[in-house]
Design a protein around this motif. Structure first.
Motif, short mmCIF file in Angstrom:
data_model
loop_
_atom_site.label_atom_id
_atom_site.label_comp_id
_atom_site.label_asym_id
_atom_site.label_seq_id
_atom_site.Cartn_x
_atom_site.Cartn_y
_atom_site.Cartn_z
N SER A 52 -43.44 -11.71 1.81
CA SER A 52 -43.29 -11.88 3.26
C SER A 52 -41.82 -11.94 3.59
O SER A 52 -41.03 -12.55 2.86
CB SER A 52 -44.00 -13.17 3.72
OG SER A 52 -43.37 -14.30 3.18
N ILE A 53 -41.45 -11.26 4.62
CA ILE A 53 -40.05 -11.26 5.04
C ILE A 53 -39.93 -11.94 6.39
O ILE A 53 -40.85 -11.92 7.21
CB ILE A 53 -39.49 -9.83 5.11
CG1 ILE A 53 -40.25 -9.01 6.17
CG2 ILE A 53 -39.54 -9.15 3.76
CD1 ILE A 53 -39.62 -7.66 6.46
N MET A 54 -38.81 -12.58 6.59
CA MET A 54 -38.57 -13.28 7.85
C MET A 54 -38.28 -12.28 8.95
O MET A 54 -37.48 -11.35 8.77
CB MET A 54 -37.40 -14.25 7.70
CG MET A 54 -37.14 -15.12 8.91
SD MET A 54 -35.81 -16.30 8.60
CE MET A 54 -34.40 -15.19 8.45
N LEU A 55 -38.94 -12.43 10.09
CA LEU A 55 -38.70 -11.54 11.21
C LEU A 55 -37.32 -11.83 11.79
O LEU A 55 -37.03 -12.97 12.17
CB LEU A 55 -39.78 -11.75 12.28
CG LEU A 55 -39.88 -10.67 13.36
CD1 LEU A 55 -40.36 -9.37 12.74
CD2 LEU A 55 -40.84 -11.11 14.46
N SER A 82 -45.98 -3.54 -1.16
CA SER A 82 -45.32 -2.34 -1.67
C SER A 82 -45.74 -2.12 -3.13
O SER A 82 -46.46 -2.93 -3.71
CB SER A 82 -43.79 -2.50 -1.57
OG SER A 82 -43.37 -3.63 -2.31
N VAL A 83 -45.29 -1.02 -3.70
CA VAL A 83 -45.62 -0.68 -5.09
C VAL A 83 -44.31 -0.64 -5.88
O VAL A 83 -43.35 0.04 -5.49
CB VAL A 83 -46.35 0.67 -5.19
CG1 VAL A 83 -46.64 1.02 -6.65
CG2 VAL A 83 -47.64 0.64 -4.38
N ASP A 84 -44.26 -1.38 -6.99
CA ASP A 84 -43.03 -1.40 -7.78
C ASP A 84 -42.97 -0.18 -8.70
O ASP A 84 -43.86 0.68 -8.72
CB ASP A 84 -42.92 -2.71 -8.56
CG ASP A 84 -44.03 -2.88 -9.58
OD1 ASP A 84 -44.72 -1.89 -9.88
OD2 ASP A 84 -44.20 -4.03 -10.07
N GLU A 85 -41.92 -0.11 -9.51
CA GLU A 85 -41.68 1.06 -10.37
C GLU A 85 -42.75 1.22 -11.45
O GLU A 85 -42.91 2.31 -12.02
CB GLU A 85 -40.30 0.95 -11.02
CG GLU A 85 -40.11 -0.33 -11.82
CD GLU A 85 -38.70 -0.48 -12.35
OE1 GLU A 85 -38.50 -1.37 -13.19
OE2 GLU A 85 -37.80 0.27 -11.92
N ASP A 86 -43.49 0.16 -11.73
CA ASP A 86 -44.57 0.24 -12.71
C ASP A 86 -45.90 0.62 -12.07
O ASP A 86 -46.94 0.68 -12.74
CB ASP A 86 -44.72 -1.09 -13.45
CG ASP A 86 -43.47 -1.45 -14.25
OD1 ASP A 86 -42.84 -0.51 -14.80
OD2 ASP A 86 -43.13 -2.65 -14.30
N GLY A 87 -45.88 0.82 -10.76
CA GLY A 87 -47.11 1.17 -10.08
C GLY A 87 -47.95 -0.01 -9.67
O GLY A 87 -49.09 0.16 -9.23
#
Length: 203
Positions: A178-181, A167-172
């Motif tokens: 990684s997220i757990m399924l 993803s892109v944070d607020e600073d660009g």
């Protein structure tokens, strides 16, 4: 299992028991008598087990496998149009003696038919259970969903699969994590896979 293998296994059991008793033999007289009685009972049980193993005839499968690994005798000399060269490349530097075994005569299916003929089991049902198809196996698993299938899988699978997310944070800046399924998503995937394998993907 052969008598020799079974005898070796039972002997090992007895030896292990005796070693366990050895350190206790200097106990009281009553304790020693108890241990000796226990040892005698164990020996009697092992002898009965070995006798039962000897009475149990080998299966068609066992006899077939043993024939396929049986070294043919030194004087093996077939006839009826069958030829056999005991020595390959005779008289050359590459001379080599053939040492055929049962599988050089018959394949597994042929050898099994021969054993059934010898034992009079030609009309008997095949002692090898039919292997289910993928679809049949999937249907059997589906019949046990959600439980006990999911109950069995959850302890082993939950938290084991992670999905990379960028993803892109607020600073660009690009941020990777990684997220757990979630388990409920994993259940949906398993269920869909089983339905597809069972030919029920449209349901």
């Amino acid at each position: 299992m052969t008598d020799q293998t079974e005898a070796a296994r039972l002997t090992d059991q007895l030896r292990n028991f005796a070693q366990g008793c050895r350190g206790s033999m200097w106990q009281s007289r009553d304790e020693t008598i108890r241990l000796m009685d226990e040892a005698a009972a164990r020996i009697a049980a092992l002898e009965a087990e070995l006798a039962a193993a000897r009475r149990c005839p080998p299966s068609v499968e066992d006899m077939t496998r043993r024939f396929l690994t049986w070294p043919l005798p030194e004087d093996f000399s077939p006839d009826a149009g069958i030829t056999f060269e005991p020595v390959m490349n005779a008289g050359t530097a590459y001379e080599h003696k053939h040492q055929p075994v049962g599988t050089n005569l018959l394949n597994y299916k042929q050898a099994k038919a021969m054993v059934k003929h010898i034992t009079g089991a030609e009309g008997a049902a095949d002692d090898t259970p039919a292997r289910p198809s993928v679809a049949e196996a999937a249907k059997a698993l589906l019949a046990n969903c959600p439980n006990p299938i999911f109950d069995d899988l959850k302890p082993e699978m939950i938290g084991e699969i992670r999905v990379p997310i960028t993803s892109v944070d607020e600073d660009g800046d690009e941020v990777s994590e990684s997220i757990m399924l979630p388990w409920y998503t994993m259940k949906e995937v398993i269920h869909l896979a089983l339905r597809t394998l069972a030919g029920e993907d449209g349901q």
